[in-house]
Enzyme design. Structure first.
Site, PDB file in Angstrom:
ATOM      1  N   TYR A   1       7.632 -24.033   1.778  1.00 41.51           N
ATOM      2  CA  TYR A   1       9.013 -24.475   1.584  1.00 41.51           C
ATOM      3  C   TYR A   1       9.166 -25.488   0.456  1.00 41.51           C
ATOM      4  O   TYR A   1      10.230 -25.593  -0.132  1.00 41.51           O
ATOM      5  CB  TYR A   1       9.629 -24.999   2.890  1.00 41.51           C
ATOM      6  CG  TYR A   1       8.798 -26.009   3.645  1.00 41.51           C
ATOM      7  CD1 TYR A   1       8.737 -27.342   3.261  1.00 41.51           C
ATOM      8  CD2 TYR A   1       8.083 -25.607   4.766  1.00 41.51           C
ATOM      9  CE1 TYR A   1       7.984 -28.257   3.970  1.00 41.51           C
ATOM     10  CE2 TYR A   1       7.326 -26.520   5.488  1.00 41.51           C
ATOM     11  CZ  TYR A   1       7.289 -27.847   5.083  1.00 41.51           C
ATOM     12  OH  TYR A   1       6.542 -28.749   5.782  1.00 41.51           O
TER      13      TYR A   1
ATOM     14  N   LYS B   1      29.938 -27.351  -2.847  1.00 41.99           N
ATOM     15  CA  LYS B   1      30.461 -27.876  -4.105  1.00 41.99           C
ATOM     16  C   LYS B   1      31.442 -29.006  -3.766  1.00 41.99           C
ATOM     17  O   LYS B   1      32.655 -28.842  -3.811  1.00 41.99           O
ATOM     18  CB  LYS B   1      31.147 -26.748  -4.895  1.00 41.99           C
ATOM     19  CG  LYS B   1      31.531 -27.121  -6.313  1.00 41.99           C
ATOM     20  CD  LYS B   1      32.108 -25.918  -7.050  1.00 41.99           C
ATOM     21  CE  LYS B   1      32.506 -26.288  -8.457  1.00 41.99           C
ATOM     22  NZ  LYS B   1      33.088 -25.142  -9.182  1.00 41.99           N
TER      23      LYS B   1
ATOM     24  N   GLU C   1      33.791 -28.728 -16.096  1.00 45.11           N
ATOM     25  CA  GLU C   1      32.673 -28.472 -15.188  1.00 45.11           C
ATOM     26  C   GLU C   1      31.434 -28.057 -15.972  1.00 45.11           C
ATOM     27  O   GLU C   1      30.312 -28.458 -15.649  1.00 45.11           O
ATOM     28  CB  GLU C   1      33.031 -27.369 -14.194  1.00 45.11           C
ATOM     29  CG  GLU C   1      34.121 -27.741 -13.217  1.00 45.11           C
ATOM     30  CD  GLU C   1      34.427 -26.603 -12.273  1.00 45.11           C
ATOM     31  OE1 GLU C   1      34.096 -26.742 -11.083  1.00 45.11           O
ATOM     32  OE2 GLU C   1      34.976 -25.575 -12.721  1.00 45.11           O
TER      33      GLU C   1
ATOM     34  N   GLU D   1      29.721 -18.089  -5.778  1.00 42.72           N
ATOM     35  CA  GLU D   1      29.265 -16.837  -5.188  1.00 42.72           C
ATOM     36  C   GLU D   1      28.076 -16.281  -5.978  1.00 42.72           C
ATOM     37  O   GLU D   1      27.091 -15.809  -5.394  1.00 42.72           O
ATOM     38  CB  GLU D   1      30.395 -15.804  -5.171  1.00 42.72           C
ATOM     39  CG  GLU D   1      31.519 -16.111  -4.206  1.00 42.72           C
ATOM     40  CD  GLU D   1      32.600 -17.040  -4.745  1.00 42.72           C
ATOM     41  OE1 GLU D   1      33.671 -17.114  -4.126  1.00 42.72           O
ATOM     42  OE2 GLU D   1      32.377 -17.718  -5.780  1.00 42.72           O
TER      43      GLU D   1
END
Length: 124
Positions: free
Chosen positions: A53, A98, A21, A73
């Site tokens: 934005y 993910k 990863e 997290e």
């Protein structure tokens, strides 16, 4: 409180606990809901009195593309912190997807959802 939502922000990051990863990276998708009071901006039709934005989107993508972390997290927390740097943003809900997580069974998505606000910052 009014809400401005950005959904489906995509960026490539190198987050995760496995070496593959970190080396290869993968796509992360972020949804945001920004809580703010838009009445002054609406009354004056002035962008400076609300959150831009487009700028927030660029900043969030930069966080995802930035320094790798092990956990989504942690990534979600960094994104929330970045959003709360904008003066008008009183709270933010962050969803990090993910979809290419290293799971050995069929699945559609993995997400974490967090909500952070200025109110809670002062209480901690």
């Amino acid at each position: 409180m009014d809400r401005v939502a950005l959904r489906g922000l995509k960026a490539r990051g190198h987050h995760g606990v496995f070496p593959r990863e970190r080396e290869e990276g993968q796509t992360f998708i972020v949804d945001l809901v920004l809580g703010l009071d838009t009445r002054k901006a609406a009354a004056s039709d002035d962008l400076a009195k609300t959150v831009h934005y487009g700028v927030v989107a660029e900043e969030v993508v930069a966080v995802v593309e930035g320094e790798p972390v092990d956990l989504i997290e942690t990534l979600a927390e960094r994104i929330a912190d970045q959003c709360l740097k904008h003066a008008g943003v009183q709270e933010v809900e962050v969803v990090v997807h993910k979809p290419d997580a290293p799971i050995t069974v069929p699945f559609d998505d993995v997400t974490i959802t967090i909500t952070r606000s200025r109110v809670h910052e002062h209480q901690q």
